[in-house]
Every structure is written in structure tokens, then in C-alpha cells.
Design an enzyme around this catalytic site. Structure first.
Site, short mmCIF file in Angstrom:
data_model
loop_
_atom_site.label_atom_id
_atom_site.label_comp_id
_atom_site.label_asym_id
_atom_site.label_seq_id
_atom_site.Cartn_x
_atom_site.Cartn_y
_atom_site.Cartn_z
N SER A 60 -6.29 -9.22 6.32
CA SER A 60 -7.53 -9.80 5.81
C SER A 60 -8.14 -8.89 4.76
N ARG A 109 0.86 -1.19 0.00
CA ARG A 109 0.00 0.00 0.00
C ARG A 109 0.90 1.25 0.00
N GLY A 146 -1.74 -0.44 7.45
CA GLY A 146 -2.64 -1.54 7.11
C GLY A 146 -4.10 -1.15 6.99
N HIS A 182 -16.41 8.96 42.47
CA HIS A 182 -17.82 9.35 42.31
C HIS A 182 -17.88 10.82 41.88
N LEU A 203 -23.11 -2.42 11.83
CA LEU A 203 -23.73 -1.54 12.83
C LEU A 203 -22.97 -0.21 12.96
N GLU A 204 -21.64 -0.27 12.90
CA GLU A 204 -20.88 0.98 13.02
C GLU A 204 -21.13 1.88 11.81
N THR A 253 -0.13 -10.32 6.73
CA THR A 253 -0.78 -9.79 5.53
C THR A 253 -2.27 -9.50 5.73
N GLY A 294 -18.35 -10.17 6.93
CA GLY A 294 -17.15 -10.73 7.52
C GLY A 294 -15.93 -10.48 6.65
N CYS A 323 -6.34 -1.21 9.30
CA CYS A 323 -6.83 -0.48 10.47
C CYS A 323 -6.67 1.04 10.30
P1 FAD Z 1 -3.91 -5.49 8.16
O1 FAD Z 1 -4.19 -4.29 8.95
O2 FAD Z 1 -4.94 -5.96 7.18
O3 FAD Z 1 -2.55 -5.20 7.38
C1 FAD Z 1 -2.04 -6.05 6.43
C2 FAD Z 1 -1.20 -5.23 5.46
O4 FAD Z 1 -0.45 -6.14 4.67
C3 FAD Z 1 -2.00 -4.40 4.48
O5 FAD Z 1 -1.60 -3.06 4.55
C4 FAD Z 1 -1.69 -4.99 3.12
O6 FAD Z 1 -1.57 -4.00 2.10
C5 FAD Z 1 -0.35 -5.63 3.37
N1 FAD Z 1 -0.07 -6.78 2.50
C6 FAD Z 1 -0.84 -7.89 2.33
N2 FAD Z 1 -0.21 -8.78 1.54
C7 FAD Z 1 0.97 -8.21 1.23
C8 FAD Z 1 2.06 -8.65 0.45
N3 FAD Z 1 2.09 -9.86 -0.11
N4 FAD Z 1 3.11 -7.81 0.29
C9 FAD Z 1 3.12 -6.58 0.87
N5 FAD Z 1 2.11 -6.13 1.64
C10 FAD Z 1 1.07 -6.94 1.81
N6 FAD Z 1 -10.21 -3.60 14.76
C11 FAD Z 1 -10.21 -3.10 16.00
O7 FAD Z 1 -9.53 -3.65 16.89
N7 FAD Z 1 -10.91 -1.97 16.33
C12 FAD Z 1 -11.66 -1.33 15.41
O8 FAD Z 1 -12.29 -0.32 15.72
C13 FAD Z 1 -11.71 -1.84 14.09
N8 FAD Z 1 -12.44 -1.22 13.16
C14 FAD Z 1 -12.43 -1.72 11.88
C15 FAD Z 1 -13.22 -1.08 10.93
C16 FAD Z 1 -13.25 -1.55 9.64
C17 FAD Z 1 -14.10 -0.84 8.61
C18 FAD Z 1 -12.47 -2.68 9.28
C19 FAD Z 1 -12.47 -3.20 7.86
C20 FAD Z 1 -11.70 -3.34 10.22
C21 FAD Z 1 -11.68 -2.86 11.53
N9 FAD Z 1 -10.93 -3.49 12.52
C22 FAD Z 1 -10.94 -3.00 13.80
C23 FAD Z 1 -10.13 -4.68 12.25
C24 FAD Z 1 -8.64 -4.29 12.07
O9 FAD Z 1 -8.54 -3.38 11.01
C25 FAD Z 1 -7.81 -5.53 11.79
O10 FAD Z 1 -8.02 -6.48 12.81
C26 FAD Z 1 -6.33 -5.18 11.75
O11 FAD Z 1 -6.07 -4.22 10.77
C27 FAD Z 1 -5.50 -6.43 11.47
O12 FAD Z 1 -4.16 -6.08 11.44
P2 FAD Z 1 -3.13 -6.93 10.56
O13 FAD Z 1 -1.81 -6.28 10.77
O14 FAD Z 1 -3.27 -8.37 10.87
O15 FAD Z 1 -3.59 -6.75 9.05
P1 NAD Z 2 -18.76 -9.75 11.52
O1 NAD Z 2 -18.31 -11.14 11.58
O2 NAD Z 2 -18.67 -8.89 12.70
O3 NAD Z 2 -20.30 -9.70 11.08
C1 NAD Z 2 -20.76 -10.30 9.91
C2 NAD Z 2 -22.26 -10.51 10.06
O4 NAD Z 2 -22.77 -10.88 8.80
C3 NAD Z 2 -22.61 -11.62 11.04
O5 NAD Z 2 -23.60 -11.15 11.89
C4 NAD Z 2 -23.08 -12.74 10.15
O6 NAD Z 2 -24.05 -13.57 10.76
C5 NAD Z 2 -23.67 -11.96 8.99
N1 NAD Z 2 -23.71 -12.68 7.72
C6 NAD Z 2 -22.80 -13.56 7.23
N2 NAD Z 2 -23.20 -13.97 5.99
C7 NAD Z 2 -24.35 -13.31 5.72
C8 NAD Z 2 -25.23 -13.30 4.60
N3 NAD Z 2 -24.97 -14.02 3.51
N4 NAD Z 2 -26.32 -12.50 4.65
C9 NAD Z 2 -26.58 -11.75 5.75
N5 NAD Z 2 -25.79 -11.73 6.84
C10 NAD Z 2 -24.68 -12.49 6.81
O7 NAD Z 2 -17.99 -9.13 10.25
P2 NAD Z 2 -17.86 -7.63 9.77
O8 NAD Z 2 -18.86 -6.77 10.43
O9 NAD Z 2 -17.81 -7.70 8.28
O10 NAD Z 2 -16.43 -7.24 10.31
C11 NAD Z 2 -15.27 -7.98 9.88
C12 NAD Z 2 -14.21 -8.02 10.93
O11 NAD Z 2 -13.69 -6.73 11.15
C13 NAD Z 2 -14.75 -8.55 12.22
O12 NAD Z 2 -14.08 -9.73 12.53
C14 NAD Z 2 -14.44 -7.51 13.25
O13 NAD Z 2 -13.78 -8.05 14.34
C15 NAD Z 2 -13.53 -6.52 12.54
N6 NAD Z 2 -14.02 -5.17 12.90
C16 NAD Z 2 -13.88 -4.78 14.19
C17 NAD Z 2 -14.38 -3.57 14.59
C18 NAD Z 2 -14.24 -3.15 16.03
O14 NAD Z 2 -13.46 -3.76 16.73
N7 NAD Z 2 -14.97 -2.15 16.48
C19 NAD Z 2 -15.02 -2.74 13.69
C20 NAD Z 2 -15.16 -3.17 12.40
C21 NAD Z 2 -14.64 -4.40 12.01
#
Ligand code: FAD
Ligand code: NAD
Length: 468
Positions: A147, A37, A42, A447, A188-189, A145, A274, A44
Site C-alpha cells: 500500500s 526498493r 517492504g 503474580h 497517534l504513534e 505490492t 489512511g 514495514c
Molecule cells: P508492503 O510492506 O507495502 O510491501 C510491498 C513491497 O512491494 C514494497 O517494498 C514495494 O516497494 C514493493 N513493490 C510494489 N510494487 C512493486 C512492483 N510492481 N515491483 C516490485 N516491487 C514492488 N503494521 C503492523 O502490523 N504493525 C505496526 O506497528 C505497523 N506500523 C506501521 C507504521 C507505519 C508508519 C506504516 C506506514 C505502516 C505500519 N504498519 C504496521 C503497516 C504495515 O507496514 C503493512 O501492513 C505491511 O507492510 C504490509 O505488508 P505487504 O507485504 O502487504 O506490503
Molecule cells: P487509519 O485508518 O488508522 O487512520 C486514518 C484516520 O484519518 C481515521 O481516523 C480517519 O477518520 C481520519 N481521516 C480520514 N480522512 C480524513 C480527513 N480528510 N481529515 C481528517 N481526518 C481524516 O490510517 P493511518 O493512521 O494513516 O494508518 C494507515 C494504515 O497503516 C492503517 O491501516 C494501519 O493499520 C497501518 N498502521 C498500523 C500500525 C500498527 O499496527 N501499530 C501503525 C501504523 C500504521
């Protein structure tokens, strides 16, 4: 050592990878991090936690200014949405965070290898960027890497009309009707963000409850609260078709257990069912790194794959896909590589949903304890009975403490309420120290604070709550 030889090469610059790189550098390793990227941080920092929280916070303030303050005697007139400015605020927040990671890399003398990393052999990574180079890792290659979005068959994500979370963070205007597929955390968020800004939000969830992996009482309470905020839920429902039209998309919905189909029209559809581990073109098959049936890289307790010298952390391995889980794994792996005895306690990883009110959870749910046959006591206390919650006019929610019936040890805590995402850290510390409910109940809490609800819930475990 030459420029292309390192002790540790981390592939992926997200919370798992960049934190692992920093800790490894602190411990004296020569470290490179491969990230394709254009910025570090990442999912996050770029398209996940950080931009979504910026929009959640901005949209919360918009709604509060528009409706929430009159009861407290604050009249605000002429509240208007300036969506481009809100997006610019979000982009600024992202920029300062990702630049912060780049600064930390420089400070810790970590080499950022810009490009796509592919493992060509144990100890060797090919980086394809502007040029292609091969680097070696004498101690470890760390797969971090992350998700990617799980697609829904039949719906093509174009990031404009049918969007993933990434597109939902950059919509050019507020959709009149937003259909959210998946009633999980992202649904939901981001549904809350657009609902507060004026969209009619319908959440289509396959299972019979939202936030299905959380404690059942949380699911029920949040459905009620978000319903009051205007979100509509179609539970136990699956999407079986999507036809794009001139304005938006016509979805066909069917009861998950079978039955008559219905249609739902939306201007924008958010697919949030998911995320799945991302290992595309990483060379895993060629070097023989095993994955499980869900595509996650298999690791042992030391984050080592079946191939010596290749490790994996974060979203790409088993466990909750959370940034803080990835970070902790990154730190622990770096320390283990340095010969330290370090471990992640996967039983105490909090989960927070940043809706309003927030949801926070750590440890076992009631459902999990029942399924495991563990005898437990539950103490619950509502925010309506807390002075500070009344004073800030935010009384929705409760704290529930689950403790072992015999030893009183805290096994799980589940919260809905104002700022519970901050309050849960107290419980994480308590659980790390093996605290009993009595320990929390006997700890003096200031409190008037929201944290007194936690103390009261701990007292309620033995039926001794004072303000109920
Ligand atoms: P990532 O953050 O996915 O980083 C992986 C990096 O690897 C990426 O930058 C990608 O470009 C790079 N990459 C992949 N393959 C290669 C390759 N072959 N060569 C070079 N680079 C590569 N989690 C929370 O705890 N709190 C939250 O509030 C929260 N909110 C979220 C909101 C959204 C909309 C989303 C989608 C996710 C959220 N998450 C949240 C989940 C959180 O983003 C992930 O759990 C976290 O980023 C995972 O970290 P990671 O380092 O495993 O992977
Ligand atoms: P999630 O697993 O939280 O929710 C996915 C929902 O989709 C589940 O309720 C599931 O039952 C439903 N579902 C699955 N297949 C379906 C279908 N075919 N039709 C209708 N509903 C279906 O996944 P997400 O909301 O996509 O988030 C992905 C990941 O990112 C999560 O693992 C979460 O931990 C992470 N994340 C975390 C935060 C945070 O920590 N605040 C915020 C955003 C994302």
C-alpha cells in the site's frame, strides 16, 4: 531449469511477500521475489513498523528520563536530546532488519529480482531493473505490492514541511508546532514521538473520535490520556485549505458538519488519513485482474484472483493493513500452493497501537456486537488495581473482555495499558482455541504480573473480580 524460470514469483518484498517466498522455498518450490526498493522488508521494515517503533521506544526513554522517574526516587539531571543520534539508532535498527531478510533469502535460495515487476501474461512477469528481463512462474504469481499513502487533495506532500509517515520518520529537527491530519494509528504513534521530543501536537480528525474503528471506550480513554500528555484534538473537523508560508503552513479548518472556519498554523503537517492499495504499473488491467471499488485486488478464500495462477496477499487485498496479517496470508498461500489445508482466521487478528500506554484489540468491539444483535457480557478491570502496574508506576488503562451471553465464548478483548501489545497474544491463543471467559479466569496467572488484569477482567464477566 534455466535462471529465469521459477515455480513461484512473488512481486513485493514486504512482510506478505518475503514471508510467502520463504515459506514457499521451505516447501520445495523454486522461488523468486521481485522488489524494486533497494532493500527487502517492504513498508514495514523500511518506513513503517520498525523505524516507527525504534523512534517510539527512544522517545519514550527520553521522556521517562526527563520527567517520569522522579516519583520513583530516580533523579536524572541534564537530559538532552541528540536527534541525529536517535535517527542513527533508528536507521541501524532498520538496517539490521532489512539485512536479516536478505540473509534469509540467501539461506532459503530465493532469487531477489531487483526492479519493478509487471505481469505481462498469466505465468509471466517482466522485471525492469538495471536491465529488463522476463521470468516465468509455472505455479503462481503472487501480488504482494502493499500500500501507499492516501493523499489529501489540496496538500502536496514534499516530505519536509508537509509530510507523510515516511517524512515524519526523518525530520531534521523537532518542529515547534506539528499538525497531524488523521487521528488514526499513524497520527497517534508519530504524534506521540514528536510530542515527547517537544513539539506542540494538534490532531485534526474528521470523525468525532480518534481511533474510530476501535472499541468506543478505547477511543475515549486514549483521548483523555493523550490529552493529559499534551496532545490537542480537533475532532469532527476537516482541512479545507493549506497555504505554505515562510515558516510552515497555514491550514484552514472547518467543522465536518459545516460552520465557521478557523486557521491552524504549523511548522510541519503530517498527513495520516489512511493508506491505499498499491498496484501502479503492475499490468493488472492488461491481464484482466479485477479490483474492488477501493482499488484492492479481489481474491477468493484461497487468495486467488479471477485470473488462474495469479494470487494476492497483504495490504493490497481486503482486510486490516497490518504486517502480521500479511505475513500469515503469505504463509497460508504458500502452504495451499503445496496442497496443504491451511487457512487464516481473519476473526482473530490483533491490532496494536504503540502509544504509551499501548492499545491492543482482538475480535469484535461492543459497537460491532450491538450492531449484529449479539447478546454479550462485558468484564472490565483497571490497571490501577493491579500490584505490578503500581510497582512500575504505570496504572493508566484497563482490560475489557467481551463474552457471548449464552455460551461464555470470548468474542473480543480490548485493552489500554502498559505492554498490552504483548498481553494480547494470550487472548489470541485463547480465542483460537475457542476459549470461554471462564477458561481464562480459571488459568493460573503469575503474580505480580500485568497479565493478572486479563484474568480479573475475565472474572469480571461474571461479576467475580477479586481485587475490585
Ligand atoms: P508492503 O510492506 O507495502 O510491501 C510491498 C513491497 O512491494 C514494497 O517494498 C514495494 O516497494 C514493493 N513493490 C510494489 N510494487 C512493486 C512492483 N510492481 N515491483 C516490485 N516491487 C514492488 N503494521 C503492523 O502490523 N504493525 C505496526 O506497528 C505497523 N506500523 C506501521 C507504521 C507505519 C508508519 C506504516 C506506514 C505502516 C505500519 N504498519 C504496521 C503497516 C504495515 O507496514 C503493512 O501492513 C505491511 O507492510 C504490509 O505488508 P505487504 O507485504 O502487504 O506490503
Ligand atoms: P487509519 O485508518 O488508522 O487512520 C486514518 C484516520 O484519518 C481515521 O481516523 C480517519 O477518520 C481520519 N481521516 C480520514 N480522512 C480524513 C480527513 N480528510 N481529515 C481528517 N481526518 C481524516 O490510517 P493511518 O493512521 O494513516 O494508518 C494507515 C494504515 O497503516 C492503517 O491501516 C494501519 O493499520 C497501518 N498502521 C498500523 C500500525 C500498527 O499496527 N501499530 C501503525 C501504523 C500504521
Amino acid at each position: 531449469m534455466a535462471e529465469n524460470t521459477f515455480d513461484v514469483v512473488v512481486i513485493g518484498g514486504g512482510p506478505g511477500g518475503y514471508v510467502c517466498a520463504i515459506r514457499a522455498a521451505q516447501l520445495g518450490f523454486k522461488v523468486a521475489c521481485v522488489e524494486k526498493r533497494g532493500t527487502l522488508g517492504g513498508t514495514c521494515l523500511n518506513v513503517g513498523c520498525i523505524p516507527s517503533k525504534a523512534l517510539l521506544s527512544a522517545s519514550e526513554k527520553f521522556e521517562e528520563a526527563g520527567h517520569g522517574l522522579a516519583k520513583m526516587g530516580v533523579k536524572v539531571g541534564g537530559v538532552e536530546l541528540d536527534l541525529p543520534a536517535m535517527m542513527a539508532f533508528k536507521d541501524d535498527v532498520v538496517k539490521s532488519n532489512v539485512n536479516g531478510v536478505e540473509f534469509l533469502f540467501k539461506k532459503n535460495k530465493i532469487t531477489w529480482l531487483k526492479g519493478h515487476g509487471r505481469i505481462t501474461a498469466p505465468g509471466t512477469v517482466e522485471v525492469a531493473g538495471e536491465t529488463t528481463e522476463t521470468v516465468t512462474a509455472s505455479k503462481a504469481i503472487v501480488i504482494a505490492t502493499g500500500s501507499d499513502v492516501t493523499p489529501l487533495p489540496g496538500l502536496t506532500i514534499d516530505e519536509t514541511t508537509i509530510v507523510s509517515s515516511t517524512g515524519a520518520l526523518t525530520l531534521a529537527e523537532v518542529p515547534k508546532r506539528l499538525a497531524v491530519i488523521g487521528g488514526g494509528v499513524i497520527g497517534l504513534e508519530l504524534g506521540s514521538v514528536w510530542g515527547r521530543l517537544g513539539a506542540e501536537v494538534t490532531v485534526v480528525e474528521f470523525l468525532d473520535k480518534i481511533l474510530p474503528t476501535m472499541d468506543g471506550e478505547i477511543s475515549k480513554q486514549m483521548q483523555r490520556i493523550l490529552g493529559k500528555q499534551g496532545m490537542t484534538f480537533k475532532l469532527g473537523t476537516k482541512v479545507t485549505g493549506a497555504v505554505p508560508g515562510d515558516s510552515g503552513v497555514k491550514l484552514t479548518l472547518e467543522p465536518a458538519k459545516g460552520g465557521a472556519a478557523e486557521e491552524l498554523e504549523a511548522d510541519v503537517v503530517l498527513v495520516a488519513i489512511g493508506r491505499r492499495p498499491y498496484t501502479d504499473s503492475l499490468g493488472l488491467d492488461e491481464v484482466g485482474v479485477e479490483r474492488d471499488n477501493r482499488g484492492r485486488v479481489k481474491v477468493d478464500h484461497h487468495f486467488q484472483t479471477n485470473v488462474p495462477g495469479i494470487y494476492a496477499i497483504g495490504d493490497v487485498i481486503e482486510g486490516p493493513m497490518l504486517a502480521h496479517k500479511a505475513e500469515d496470508e503469505g504463509v497460508v498461500l504458500a502452504e495451499q500452493l503445496a496442497g496443504q489445508a491451511s487457512h487464516v482466521n481473519h476473526d482473530v487478528i490483533p491490532g496494536v497501537v504503540y502509544t504509551w500506554p499501548e492499545v491492543a484489540s482482538v475480535g469484535k468491539t461492543e459497537e460491532e456486537l450491538k450492531a449484529a444483535g449479539v447478546a454479550y457480557k462485558a468484564g472490565k478491570f483497571p490497571f490501577t488495581a493491579n500490584g505490578r502496574a503500581r510497582a512500575i508506576n504505570m496504572t493508566d488503562g484497563f482490560v475489557k473482555v467481551l463474552a457471548d451471553a449464552r455460551t461464555d465464548k470470548v468474542l473480543g478483548v480490548h485493552m489500554v495499558g502498559p505492554n498490552v501489545g504483548e498481553l494480547v497474544s494470550e487472548l489470541c491463543v485463547a480465542m483460537e482455541f475457542g476459549a470461554s471467559a471462564e477458561d481464562i479466569a480459571r488459568t493460573c496467572h503469575a503474580h505480580p504480573t500485568l497479565a493478572e488484569v486479563t484474568k480479573e477482567a475475565a472474572l469480571a464477566v461474571d461479576g467475580r473480580a477479586l481485587h475490585m
